[in-house]
Design an enzyme around this catalytic site. Structure first.
Site, PDB file in Angstrom:
ATOM      1  N   ARG A 136      -4.323   2.135  -1.869  1.00  0.00           N
ATOM      2  CA  ARG A 136      -3.601   2.327  -2.719  1.00  0.00           C
ATOM      3  C   ARG A 136      -3.993   3.875  -3.059  1.00  0.00           C
ATOM      4  O   ARG A 136      -4.961   4.174  -2.575  1.00  0.00           O
ATOM      5  CB  ARG A 136      -3.929   1.825  -4.016  1.00  0.00           C
ATOM      6  CG  ARG A 136      -3.887   0.119  -4.054  1.00  0.00           C
ATOM      7  CD  ARG A 136      -4.397  -0.632  -5.283  1.00  0.00           C
ATOM      8  NE  ARG A 136      -3.994  -2.041  -5.370  1.00  0.00           N
ATOM      9  CZ  ARG A 136      -5.010  -2.784  -4.709  1.00  0.00           C
ATOM     10  NH1 ARG A 136      -6.162  -2.456  -4.243  1.00  0.00           N
ATOM     11  NH2 ARG A 136      -4.882  -4.098  -4.920  1.00  0.00           N
ATOM     12  N   LYS A 159      -8.795  -2.078  -7.142  1.00  0.00           N
ATOM     13  CA  LYS A 159      -8.339  -2.564  -8.181  1.00  0.00           C
ATOM     14  C   LYS A 159      -9.115  -4.018  -8.228  1.00  0.00           C
ATOM     15  O   LYS A 159      -9.217  -4.517  -9.632  1.00  0.00           O
ATOM     16  CB  LYS A 159      -6.868  -2.959  -7.941  1.00  0.00           C
ATOM     17  CG  LYS A 159      -6.071  -3.532  -9.166  1.00  0.00           C
ATOM     18  CD  LYS A 159      -4.811  -3.615  -8.668  1.00  0.00           C
ATOM     19  CE  LYS A 159      -3.827  -4.321  -9.886  1.00  0.00           C
ATOM     20  NZ  LYS A 159      -2.512  -4.553  -9.338  1.00  0.00           N
ATOM     21  N   HIS A 211       3.362   3.523  -3.633  1.00  0.00           N
ATOM     22  CA  HIS A 211       3.135   2.155  -2.954  1.00  0.00           C
ATOM     23  C   HIS A 211       3.872   1.915  -1.561  1.00  0.00           C
ATOM     24  O   HIS A 211       3.414   1.001  -0.771  1.00  0.00           O
ATOM     25  CB  HIS A 211       3.283   1.303  -4.067  1.00  0.00           C
ATOM     26  CG  HIS A 211       2.166   0.310  -4.664  1.00  0.00           C
ATOM     27  ND1 HIS A 211       1.198   1.054  -4.860  1.00  0.00           N
ATOM     28  CD2 HIS A 211       1.872  -0.903  -4.403  1.00  0.00           C
ATOM     29  CE1 HIS A 211       0.209   0.138  -4.965  1.00  0.00           C
ATOM     30  NE2 HIS A 211       0.648  -1.085  -5.020  1.00  0.00           N
ATOM     31  N   ARG A 214       1.588   1.778   1.209  1.00  0.00           N
ATOM     32  CA  ARG A 214       0.954   0.768   1.424  1.00  0.00           C
ATOM     33  C   ARG A 214       1.648  -0.363   1.831  1.00  0.00           C
ATOM     34  O   ARG A 214       1.384  -1.211   2.862  1.00  0.00           O
ATOM     35  CB  ARG A 214       0.317   0.239   0.078  1.00  0.00           C
ATOM     36  CG  ARG A 214      -0.607  -1.232   0.122  1.00  0.00           C
ATOM     37  CD  ARG A 214      -1.276  -1.173  -1.393  1.00  0.00           C
ATOM     38  NE  ARG A 214      -1.724  -2.297  -1.757  1.00  0.00           N
ATOM     39  CZ  ARG A 214      -2.891  -2.832  -1.517  1.00  0.00           C
ATOM     40  NH1 ARG A 214      -3.729  -2.087  -0.949  1.00  0.00           N
ATOM     41  NH2 ARG A 214      -3.311  -4.050  -1.920  1.00  0.00           N
ATOM     42  N   HIS A 237      -6.229  -8.224  -1.249  1.00  0.00           N
ATOM     43  CA  HIS A 237      -5.579  -9.089  -2.379  1.00  0.00           C
ATOM     44  C   HIS A 237      -6.681 -10.062  -2.559  1.00  0.00           C
ATOM     45  O   HIS A 237      -7.384 -10.488  -1.542  1.00  0.00           O
ATOM     46  CB  HIS A 237      -4.322  -9.651  -1.522  1.00  0.00           C
ATOM     47  CG  HIS A 237      -3.395  -8.616  -1.498  1.00  0.00           C
ATOM     48  ND1 HIS A 237      -2.363  -8.709  -0.648  1.00  0.00           N
ATOM     49  CD2 HIS A 237      -2.967  -7.556  -2.232  1.00  0.00           C
ATOM     50  CE1 HIS A 237      -1.535  -7.658  -0.767  1.00  0.00           C
ATOM     51  NE2 HIS A 237      -1.838  -7.144  -1.749  1.00  0.00           N
ATOM     52  N   TYR A 246       4.736 -10.504   2.878  1.00  0.00           N
ATOM     53  CA  TYR A 246       4.975  -9.590   4.167  1.00  0.00           C
ATOM     54  C   TYR A 246       5.174 -10.657   5.334  1.00  0.00           C
ATOM     55  O   TYR A 246       5.535 -10.319   6.549  1.00  0.00           O
ATOM     56  CB  TYR A 246       3.713  -8.815   4.427  1.00  0.00           C
ATOM     57  CG  TYR A 246       3.704  -7.746   3.254  1.00  0.00           C
ATOM     58  CD1 TYR A 246       4.189  -6.582   3.131  1.00  0.00           C
ATOM     59  CD2 TYR A 246       2.602  -7.935   2.578  1.00  0.00           C
ATOM     60  CE1 TYR A 246       3.955  -5.703   2.136  1.00  0.00           C
ATOM     61  CE2 TYR A 246       2.028  -6.982   1.553  1.00  0.00           C
ATOM     62  CZ  TYR A 246       2.876  -5.814   1.202  1.00  0.00           C
ATOM     63  OH  TYR A 246       2.712  -5.015   0.459  1.00  0.00           O
TER      64      TYR A 246
END
Length: 275
Positions: A136, A159, A211, A214, A237, A246
């Site tokens: 990010r 995050k 983003h 990313r 994640h 994806y």
């Protein structure tokens, strides 16, 4: 309720103060109901009015989650002994947005625009790190020289609150250190990137901005045959469901359509001659 939640829990969140302000606003919009008397229908009616007023459905789902969390946290801590009145309120169903990514030629266009329009030298380097690691923007921007070594970059301000180290090419590592020596540590340059992205006229949907770097890393990783579980670790994640967005780009995923579809022997059907 919100005061008590803030005292006991807000300090554990990176956005605790902002969350508190949002919850206070929600309480006012709901008419400041007595928590123990609040019902799911009451919240659903509030949400209906918000939608009519043009509120974003995703924002409303986030707000539902935040308010649910207040009840859940206080129940877990023994502050309340009644069920969460929002437990049965379902989030709004959202149309999944396509995650835009850049092609090789579009990447060249973006960096050419950055070099042309951005006065700060940090923009191109931070963008390159995001593109090379899937980081990010905030994670890359917070890098310090000691976290770039042995062909690894280590992100600590993530995050998900988990430290993760991502391999990079030796040449990129050397470029990053030369940049730090010449220009110092990165400054906050996201606005400059956003302006350059706008100048580039690339087809990036509103709200994706930085983003897109990313998403571009993740999309190219999968299209080139990268493993989805490896990608989950790279992106940080917490759930595989996030990374699976994806999966449809994987080359073997596309080949399965041909191999396993019901009409794989289409030539046989097309060669039937009707009388």
């Amino acid at each position: 309720m919100i005061d008590r939640w803030a005292t006991l829990h807000a300090h554990t969140l990176s956005d605790g103060e902002a969350r508190r302000r949002l919850l206070d606003t929600m309480a006012k919009e709901l008419g400041d109901p007595v928590a123990i008397k609040m019902t799911g229908n009451e919240y659903a009616e509030y949400r209906t009015q918000a939608i009519k007023g043009g509120a974003n459905p995703k924002t409303l789902n986030n707000r539902l989650g935040y308010l649910r969390s207040v009840f859940n946290v206080l129940h877990q801590l023994g502050e309340i002994d009644y069920a969460n009145p929002l437990a049965r309120v379902r989030p709004l169903r959202l149309q999944e947005k396509e995650l835009a990514y850049l092609t090789d030629s579009q990447i060249e266009t973006l960096f050419a625009t950055i070099h042309r329009y951005c006065r700060t030298p940090h923009v191109a380097m931070v963008a390159a790190i995001c593109l090379a690691t899937g980081a990010r923007w905030g994670e890359a921007q917070a890098l310090t020289p000691d976290r770039v070594r042995n062909q690894l970059v280590t992100f600590v301000n993530t995050k998900g609150k988990r430290v993760r180290s991502i391999p990079i090419a030796l040449e990129l590592e050397q470029q990053i250190h030369r940049h730090f020596m010449q220009h110092g540590q990165f400054s906050n340059c996201l606005n400059s990137f956003d302006k350059a992205l706008g100048e580039s006229r690339l087809p990036v949907p509103a709200g994706q901005s930085s983003h897109v770097l990313r998403h571009t890393f993740a999309s190219h990783f999968v299209m080139n045959g990268g493993n989805i579980l490896t990608l989950q670790k790279i992106l940080g994640h917490t759930t595989l469901a996030m990374t699976m967005r994806y999966a449809h780009l994987a080359p073997d995923h596309l080949q399965d359509v041909v191999r396993f579809g019901p009409a794989s022997d289409h030539q046989r059907f097309l060669s039937i001659i009707t009388p």
